[in-house]
Design a protein around this motif. Structure first.
Motif, PDB file in Angstrom:
ATOM      1  N   ASP A  49      72.579 -62.720  74.430  1.00 15.81           N
ATOM      2  CA  ASP A  49      71.606 -61.840  75.094  1.00 15.81           C
ATOM      3  C   ASP A  49      70.397 -61.602  74.199  1.00 15.81           C
ATOM      4  O   ASP A  49      69.247 -61.599  74.676  1.00 15.81           O
ATOM      5  N   LEU A  50      70.650 -61.392  72.925  1.00 14.17           N
ATOM      6  CA  LEU A  50      69.570 -61.147  71.974  1.00 14.17           C
ATOM      7  C   LEU A  50      68.667 -62.371  71.869  1.00 14.17           C
ATOM      8  O   LEU A  50      67.440 -62.257  71.843  1.00 14.17           O
ATOM      9  N   GLN A  51      69.283 -63.543  71.822  1.00 13.39           N
ATOM     10  CA  GLN A  51      68.515 -64.791  71.769  1.00 13.39           C
ATOM     11  C   GLN A  51      67.619 -64.914  73.002  1.00 13.39           C
ATOM     12  O   GLN A  51      66.456 -65.344  72.919  1.00 13.39           O
ATOM     13  N   ARG A  52      68.134 -64.525  74.143  1.00 12.02           N
ATOM     14  CA  ARG A  52      67.353 -64.596  75.382  1.00 12.02           C
ATOM     15  C   ARG A  52      66.142 -63.675  75.322  1.00 12.02           C
ATOM     16  O   ARG A  52      65.047 -64.041  75.751  1.00 12.02           O
ATOM     17  N   LEU A  53      66.332 -62.482  74.782  1.00 13.81           N
ATOM     18  CA  LEU A  53      65.212 -61.553  74.653  1.00 13.81           C
ATOM     19  C   LEU A  53      64.134 -62.133  73.744  1.00 13.81           C
ATOM     20  O   LEU A  53      62.937 -62.074  74.061  1.00 13.81           O
ATOM     21  N   VAL A  54      64.544 -62.681  72.617  1.00 14.72           N
ATOM     22  CA  VAL A  54      63.579 -63.236  71.673  1.00 14.72           C
ATOM     23  C   VAL A  54      62.859 -64.435  72.295  1.00 14.72           C
ATOM     24  O   VAL A  54      61.639 -64.591  72.149  1.00 14.72           O
ATOM     25  N   LEU A 103      64.068 -59.236  54.891  1.00 17.69           N
ATOM     26  CA  LEU A 103      63.434 -59.011  56.193  1.00 17.69           C
ATOM     27  C   LEU A 103      62.020 -58.461  56.060  1.00 17.69           C
ATOM     28  O   LEU A 103      61.336 -58.289  57.077  1.00 17.69           O
ATOM     29  N   ALA A 104      61.593 -58.183  54.860  1.00 16.06           N
ATOM     30  CA  ALA A 104      60.304 -57.513  54.646  1.00 16.06           C
ATOM     31  C   ALA A 104      59.172 -58.215  55.377  1.00 16.06           C
ATOM     32  O   ALA A 104      58.993 -59.430  55.270  1.00 16.06           O
ATOM     33  N   HIS A 105      58.414 -57.418  56.131  1.00 17.65           N
ATOM     34  CA  HIS A 105      57.265 -57.931  56.873  1.00 17.65           C
ATOM     35  C   HIS A 105      56.410 -56.723  57.260  1.00 17.65           C
ATOM     36  O   HIS A 105      56.947 -55.648  57.548  1.00 17.65           O
ATOM     37  N   PRO A 106      55.090 -56.874  57.275  1.00 16.22           N
ATOM     38  CA  PRO A 106      54.228 -55.732  57.644  1.00 16.22           C
ATOM     39  C   PRO A 106      54.511 -55.177  59.039  1.00 16.22           C
ATOM     40  O   PRO A 106      54.215 -54.009  59.306  1.00 16.22           O
ATOM     41  N   LYS A 107      55.088 -55.984  59.921  1.00 14.80           N
ATOM     42  CA  LYS A 107      55.364 -55.516  61.288  1.00 14.80           C
ATOM     43  C   LYS A 107      56.692 -54.769  61.402  1.00 14.80           C
ATOM     44  O   LYS A 107      56.947 -54.119  62.404  1.00 14.80           O
ATOM     45  N   LEU A 108      57.540 -54.894  60.396  1.00 18.08           N
ATOM     46  CA  LEU A 108      58.878 -54.310  60.473  1.00 18.08           C
ATOM     47  C   LEU A 108      58.893 -52.864  60.003  1.00 18.08           C
ATOM     48  O   LEU A 108      58.251 -52.513  59.009  1.00 18.08           O
ATOM     49  N   ALA A 109      59.623 -52.032  60.728  1.00 13.66           N
ATOM     50  CA  ALA A 109      59.864 -50.652  60.297  1.00 13.66           C
ATOM     51  C   ALA A 109      61.308 -50.293  60.634  1.00 13.66           C
ATOM     52  O   ALA A 109      61.865 -50.767  61.627  1.00 13.66           O
ATOM     53  N   PRO A 147      52.612 -63.685  67.014  1.00 10.28           N
ATOM     54  CA  PRO A 147      51.359 -62.920  66.982  1.00 10.28           C
ATOM     55  C   PRO A 147      51.280 -61.836  68.050  1.00 10.28           C
ATOM     56  O   PRO A 147      50.623 -60.809  67.845  1.00 10.28           O
ATOM     57  N   GLN A 148      51.932 -62.036  69.188  1.00  5.47           N
ATOM     58  CA  GLN A 148      51.875 -61.048  70.262  1.00  5.47           C
ATOM     59  C   GLN A 148      52.791 -59.850  70.019  1.00  5.47           C
ATOM     60  O   GLN A 148      52.671 -58.827  70.680  1.00  5.47           O
ATOM     61  N   VAL A 149      53.716 -59.985  69.065  1.00  4.51           N
ATOM     62  CA  VAL A 149      54.600 -58.873  68.709  1.00  4.51           C
ATOM     63  C   VAL A 149      53.930 -58.076  67.600  1.00  4.51           C
ATOM     64  O   VAL A 149      53.748 -58.571  66.490  1.00  4.51           O
ATOM     65  N   HIS A 150      53.570 -56.837  67.900  1.00  2.00           N
ATOM     66  CA  HIS A 150      52.839 -56.004  66.945  1.00  2.00           C
ATOM     67  C   HIS A 150      53.756 -55.184  66.047  1.00  2.00           C
ATOM     68  O   HIS A 150      53.346 -54.783  64.953  1.00  2.00           O
ATOM     69  N   LYS A 151      54.978 -54.917  66.527  1.00  2.00           N
ATOM     70  CA  LYS A 151      55.876 -54.086  65.726  1.00  2.00           C
ATOM     71  C   LYS A 151      57.318 -54.373  66.127  1.00  2.00           C
ATOM     72  O   LYS A 151      57.614 -54.584  67.305  1.00  2.00           O
ATOM     73  N   VAL A 152      58.204 -54.361  65.116  1.00  2.00           N
ATOM     74  CA  VAL A 152      59.639 -54.473  65.343  1.00  2.00           C
ATOM     75  C   VAL A 152      60.309 -53.325  64.597  1.00  2.00           C
ATOM     76  O   VAL A 152      60.082 -53.139  63.399  1.00  2.00           O
ATOM     77  N   ILE A 164      64.881 -60.450  64.118  1.00  2.00           N
ATOM     78  CA  ILE A 164      63.769 -59.720  63.515  1.00  2.00           C
ATOM     79  C   ILE A 164      62.784 -60.678  62.868  1.00  2.00           C
ATOM     80  O   ILE A 164      61.560 -60.546  63.031  1.00  2.00           O
ATOM     81  N   VAL A 165      63.294 -61.662  62.144  1.00  2.00           N
ATOM     82  CA  VAL A 165      62.410 -62.636  61.482  1.00  2.00           C
ATOM     83  C   VAL A 165      61.581 -63.392  62.512  1.00  2.00           C
ATOM     84  O   VAL A 165      60.363 -63.567  62.343  1.00  2.00           O
ATOM     85  N   ARG A 166      62.215 -63.838  63.592  1.00  2.00           N
ATOM     86  CA  ARG A 166      61.481 -64.581  64.626  1.00  2.00           C
ATOM     87  C   ARG A 166      60.434 -63.706  65.302  1.00  2.00           C
ATOM     88  O   ARG A 166      59.293 -64.137  65.519  1.00  2.00           O
ATOM     89  N   LEU A 167      60.811 -62.497  65.649  1.00  2.00           N
ATOM     90  CA  LEU A 167      59.881 -61.610  66.354  1.00  2.00           C
ATOM     91  C   LEU A 167      58.678 -61.271  65.485  1.00  2.00           C
ATOM     92  O   LEU A 167      57.544 -61.246  65.963  1.00  2.00           O
ATOM     93  N   CYS A 168      58.912 -60.995  64.215  1.00  2.00           N
ATOM     94  CA  CYS A 168      57.808 -60.635  63.327  1.00  2.00           C
ATOM     95  C   CYS A 168      56.812 -61.782  63.168  1.00  2.00           C
ATOM     96  O   CYS A 168      55.633 -61.548  62.867  1.00  2.00           O
ATOM     97  N   ALA A 169      57.276 -62.995  63.371  1.00  2.00           N
ATOM     98  CA  ALA A 169      56.399 -64.152  63.220  1.00  2.00           C
ATOM     99  C   ALA A 169      55.530 -64.398  64.448  1.00  2.00           C
ATOM    100  O   ALA A 169      54.597 -65.217  64.389  1.00  2.00           O
TER     101      ALA A 169
END
Length: 287
Positions: free
Chosen positions: A46-51, A109-115, A88-93, A81-86
């Motif tokens: 399910d998670l893979q489908r969302l991503v 997992l460090a990325h400027p979009k991750l919190a 461009p249309q995903v602004h925040k995870v 999380i790694v895929r989503l942060c990469a």
């Protein structure tokens, strides 16, 4: 979706099938559950489908994982999380976590979009270990807030945590509704010293017929892609994957709202101003 949808951000609160936790807090039912291998495999699919769906979108997205259990210990969520942060249309995870994952996994997992929305459970982890995890997040440049349930017997532990954390880290307190009647004026004074915003979480807000951003710019999605306006209103808004989802700007149908991830989206409370830039991760403006 409406014609203007590609130009406005959509915040998705995702809660899949995962319901097990590696902690066993006495006030939480989910630490007593263990998901089967079949459930974990289905949750991963399910998670893979969302991503995969997010990868095909043009509209700006913000995605917050709000699992019943602890998700960040599973590699599937780390990879998501790694895929989503990469993208461009995903602004925040954002993900809710108890920080029990090894520090090296968190730092990877460090990325400027991750919190991270980090929960502290004083009966499950030592203060020293939890604070070390927080320091590792800071060293990696990961934005995060920290919080805990304000049970009367745990206030001293929260005070110790507040002293151990830098002032720049916001420490929020959730009120246990079952225990709220036992909080004395002295308790409340101590809680306000720990979290100056705790009074926002002390109320059940009258929400029936009131406007709310949920259903429009904020939605809840389950593992099958079914969309509701939030976790607390179960009327269907369609499905994210089959094209039947349609935003709704209808007022709230519930009598009241007492959870931060719900009432923060009520415009009359003006909490978007209080948490400007950090609504999903619960970080106040300026921190």
């Amino acid at each position: 979706m409406s014609p203007e949808a590609p130009h406005s951000p959509l915040s998705i609160l995702y809660r899949g099938r995962l319901s097990s936790c590696n902690y066993d807090c006495h006030y939480c039912p989910f630490g007593k559950q263990r998901d089967s291998r079949e459930t974990l495999a289905r949750d991963e699919a399910d998670l893979q489908r969302l991503v995969d769906w997010a990868e095909q979108q043009q509209r700006p997205l913000q995605i917050m994982f709000t699992p019943w259990g602890e998700a960040l210990i599973h590699l599937s969520y780390q990879r998501a999380i790694v895929r989503l942060c990469a993208m461009p249309q995903v602004h925040k995870v954002v993900i809710q976590t108890n920080l029990s994952s090894p520090a090296r996994q968190l730092q990877a997992l460090a990325h400027p979009k991750l919190a991270l929305w980090c929960s502290y459970h004083p009966h499950e982890v030592s203060l020293e270990r939890f604070v070390q995890r927080c320091h590792s997040l800071q060293a990696a440049g990961i934005r995060f807030s920290v919080g805990s349930v304000g049970n009367p017997e745990d206030i001293a532990a929260l005070e110790a945590l507040r002293r151990a954390l830098p002032d720049s880290v916001y420490l929020w307190v959730n009120i246990n509704r079952d225990e709220q009647h036992t909080l004395t004026p002295a308790h409340w004074q101590r809680l306000r010293t720990i979290d100056p915003l705790v009074d926002h979480n002390s109320k059940i807000y009258s929400s029936l017929g009131r406007p709310c951003h949920t259903g429009d710019s904020v939605i809840s999605v389950d593992g099958d892609g079914n969309v509701t306006r939030c976790h607390f209103v179960k009327q269907s808004l369609g499905n994210l994957y089959d094209g039947s989802f349609q935003p709704s700007r209808q007022p709230c149908p519930n009598q009241g709202c007492d959870c931060h991830i719900g009432y923060v989206h009520m415009p009359e409370l003006k909490l978007y101003e209080v948490f400007a830039g950090g609504v999903l991760e619960r970080i106040p403006a300026g921190q």
